[in-house]
Scaffold this active site. Structure first.
Site, PDB file in Angstrom:
ATOM      1  N   VAL A  84       0.855  -1.192   0.000  1.00 45.95           N
ATOM      2  CA  VAL A  84       0.000   0.000   0.000  1.00 45.95           C
ATOM      3  C   VAL A  84       0.896   1.249   0.000  1.00 45.95           C
ATOM      4  CG1 VAL A  84      -1.841   1.229   1.168  1.00 45.95           C
ATOM      5  CG2 VAL A  84      -1.773  -1.284   1.244  1.00 45.95           C
ATOM      6  N   VAL A  86       1.266   5.574  -1.363  1.00 48.00           N
ATOM      7  CA  VAL A  86       0.758   6.823  -1.934  1.00 48.00           C
ATOM      8  C   VAL A  86       1.943   7.747  -2.154  1.00 48.00           C
ATOM      9  CG1 VAL A  86      -0.701   8.847  -1.603  1.00 48.00           C
ATOM     10  CG2 VAL A  86      -1.490   6.596  -0.819  1.00 48.00           C
ATOM     11  N   ARG A  92      -3.123  13.438   0.948  1.00 43.97           N
ATOM     12  CA  ARG A  92      -4.323  14.209   1.283  1.00 43.97           C
ATOM     13  C   ARG A  92      -5.108  14.618   0.033  1.00 43.97           C
ATOM     14  NH1 ARG A  92      -0.473  15.862   5.048  1.00 43.97           N
ATOM     15  NH2 ARG A  92      -1.043  15.315   7.186  1.00 43.97           N
ATOM     16  N   ARG A  93      -5.051  13.782  -0.980  1.00 43.64           N
ATOM     17  CA  ARG A  93      -5.873  14.010  -2.168  1.00 43.64           C
ATOM     18  C   ARG A  93      -6.863  12.876  -2.400  1.00 43.64           C
ATOM     19  NH1 ARG A  93      -2.862  15.401  -7.502  1.00 43.64           N
ATOM     20  NH2 ARG A  93      -5.037  15.183  -8.131  1.00 43.64           N
ATOM     21  N   GLY A  94      -7.038  12.042  -1.395  1.00 46.74           N
ATOM     22  CA  GLY A  94      -8.015  10.959  -1.499  1.00 46.74           C
ATOM     23  C   GLY A  94      -7.505   9.734  -2.232  1.00 46.74           C
ATOM     24  N   GLU A 121       1.545   1.893   9.975  1.00 46.25           N
ATOM     25  CA  GLU A 121       1.199   2.988  10.882  1.00 46.25           C
ATOM     26  C   GLU A 121      -0.173   2.699  11.469  1.00 46.25           C
ATOM     27  OE1 GLU A 121       2.079   7.076   9.646  1.00 46.25           O
ATOM     28  OE2 GLU A 121       2.893   6.226   7.807  1.00 46.25           O
ATOM     29  N   TYR A 125      -5.681   2.577   9.379  1.00 48.27           N
ATOM     30  CA  TYR A 125      -6.650   1.640   8.829  1.00 48.27           C
ATOM     31  C   TYR A 125      -7.914   1.482   9.660  1.00 48.27           C
ATOM     32  CZ  TYR A 125      -3.074   0.637   5.446  1.00 48.27           C
ATOM     33  OH  TYR A 125      -2.150   0.765   4.440  1.00 48.27           O
ATOM     34  N   PHE A 407       3.138  -9.945   5.883  1.00 48.85           N
ATOM     35  CA  PHE A 407       3.170  -9.851   4.416  1.00 48.85           C
ATOM     36  C   PHE A 407       3.093  -8.390   4.005  1.00 48.85           C
ATOM     37  CE2 PHE A 407      -1.038 -10.950   6.024  1.00 48.85           C
ATOM     38  CZ  PHE A 407      -1.816  -9.913   5.589  1.00 48.85           C
TER      39      PHE A 407
END
Length: 407
Positions: A84, A86, A92-94, A121, A125, A407
């Site tokens: 995962v 970004v 902070r742009r979705g 972190e 989630y 994982f």
């Protein structure tokens, strides 16, 4: 002012795997060697991959691996989220919200009841409905002296197992024992080889290759560990997994680990919260809990299907008012009725006995967290006296959930 193009979400094709991996390394500040990069590419190739695109540029990534997760009384498919990422230019742009929404749409179409992940972190989630499904304890044993025990260890001979023979020996045993606790993923032979029996530890290249010690014919228990030499004195033993049929077998394995020459410390990461060693050791100054942290996070993608799939320890009849901001089908009031071990879960207009977020229901699902504790913490509302106690009695498991498969 710079104008951002609309984000687009879709598949990441195999032709863009190197680009996807570069994004992941950018986010996690990694610069791996070629062999580790090749391993990551192989894993990513096996994933179902979702990307976020700004124009044609990949700015977000999410992969899922196919896993099967043990539950109380059964098991269910439970895709594991991984890679995962970004891009730092698109925070902070979705991006993550869009990736998760795309993931949940796919899960809904496929009828996927559960999902799981390990979080880098902790705060991220929970807002997407993931609850803490397992917890791990970190233990340290002072092995500068013999391990003091309150019970007699199993005195059958121990033997070291060749790494090449380990999957065939340990695999069936692990598969049997994993059914005793929720939260454990099924392991293929390829997973044994790529995750548990690799020569060089990914996190610490000073650790030895994996060692496997086994007890009993047929197998009654094993420990998988590595060793590390000390710079100016005794080294340490690092336990990765220990499984045992009986407390006596466990005692024999722990005694062995604590008696390895040229070491004065055993370090065990992620042991179950109900670790028997903490009760059968004779000196808690010698065996210390040095940390505790959340392990596997669990998401109830289809609450009804997930609740019907697990076993129950007691009958219960309660109305749950469930909040789920991401999956509307899970939200609302539902009557959970368990009779003779079989659960029904149907919409109702009746008043709620308990009100909770799907995140809290996920934390209790495998038996990790008591609903009563969540009521006392103020994150679950009890409208009917003793409703939490009744649900906890039904959710109770003999052993607490536990997993070691990251994982």
């Amino acid at each position: 002012m710079e104008q951002h193009s609309p984000l687009r979400f879709g598949e990441v094709p195999e032709t863009r795997l190197d680009e996807a991996l570069d994004l992941n390394y950018l986010v996690f500040h990694e610069s791996p060697k070629d062999d580790k990069r090749k391993k990551h590419l192989d894993v990513l190739r096996e994933c179902t991959r979702i990307g976020a695109y700004d124009g044609d540029r990949l700015v977000g990534l999410l992969g899922t691996l196919d896993f099967t997760l043990s539950l109380p009384g059964g098991e269910l498919p439970s895709p594991g989220l991984t890679f995962v990422s970004v891009a730092p230019t698109h925070r902070r742009r979705g991006v993550l919200t869009g990736l998760i929404a795309e993931l949940y749409r796919g899960f809904g179409a496929a009828g996927t009841p559960l999902a799981c992940l390990w979080a880098s972190e902790d705060p991220i989630y929970g807002r997407f409905g993931f609850g803490t499904g397992t917890t791990g304890l970190h233990l340290t044993i002072d092995s500068s002296r013999p391990l003091a025990l309150r019970i007699a260890p199993d005195e059958r001979p121990l033997r070291l197992v060749d790494k090449a023979e380990a999957p065939a020996l340990l695999g069936p045993y692990y598969e049997r024992t994993r059914a005793e606790r929720g939260g454990r993923t099924a392991r293929t032979q390829a997973w044994w080889q790529s995750e548990w029996l690799v020569e060089e530890d990914q996190e610490d290249d000073e650790l030895s290759p994996p060692r496997i010690v086994a007890l009993g014919e047929p197998l009654a228990g094993y420990a998988l560990y590595r060793t590390k030499g000390g710079d100016d004195g005794p080294g340490s033993v690092h336990l990765f997994e220990l499984e045992a049929d009986t407390p006596a077998v466990a005692a024999a394995l722990w005694r062995y680990l604590a008696s390895i020459d040229l070491s004065n410390r055993v370090v065990a990461w992620g042991r179950p919260v109900d670790e028997p060693l903490l009760h059968f050791c004779a000196d808690r100054d010698q065996v210390r809990v040095t940390g505790q942290q959340p392990g596997l996070r669990v998401r109830l993608v289809d609450v009804a299907a997930a609740l019907r799939a697990r076993s129950w320890a007691a009958d219960v009849d309660l109305v749950l008012d469930v909040r789920d901001a991401q999956i509307p089908a899970n939200a609302g009031r539902f009557r959970l009725a368990v009779a003779d071990g079989t659960a029904t879960y149907e919409p109702t207009e009746a008043p709620a006995d308990l009100a909770l977020d799907v995140r809290e229901l996920a934390s209790a699902y495998l038996g990790e967290t008591a609903i009563g504790a969540l009521v006392r913490a103020g994150v679950v509302t009890e409208h009917t006296a003793r409703a939490a106690a009744a649900l906890d009695a039904a959710l109770r498991t003999e052993l607490l959930p536990h997993t070691m498969d990251e994982f």
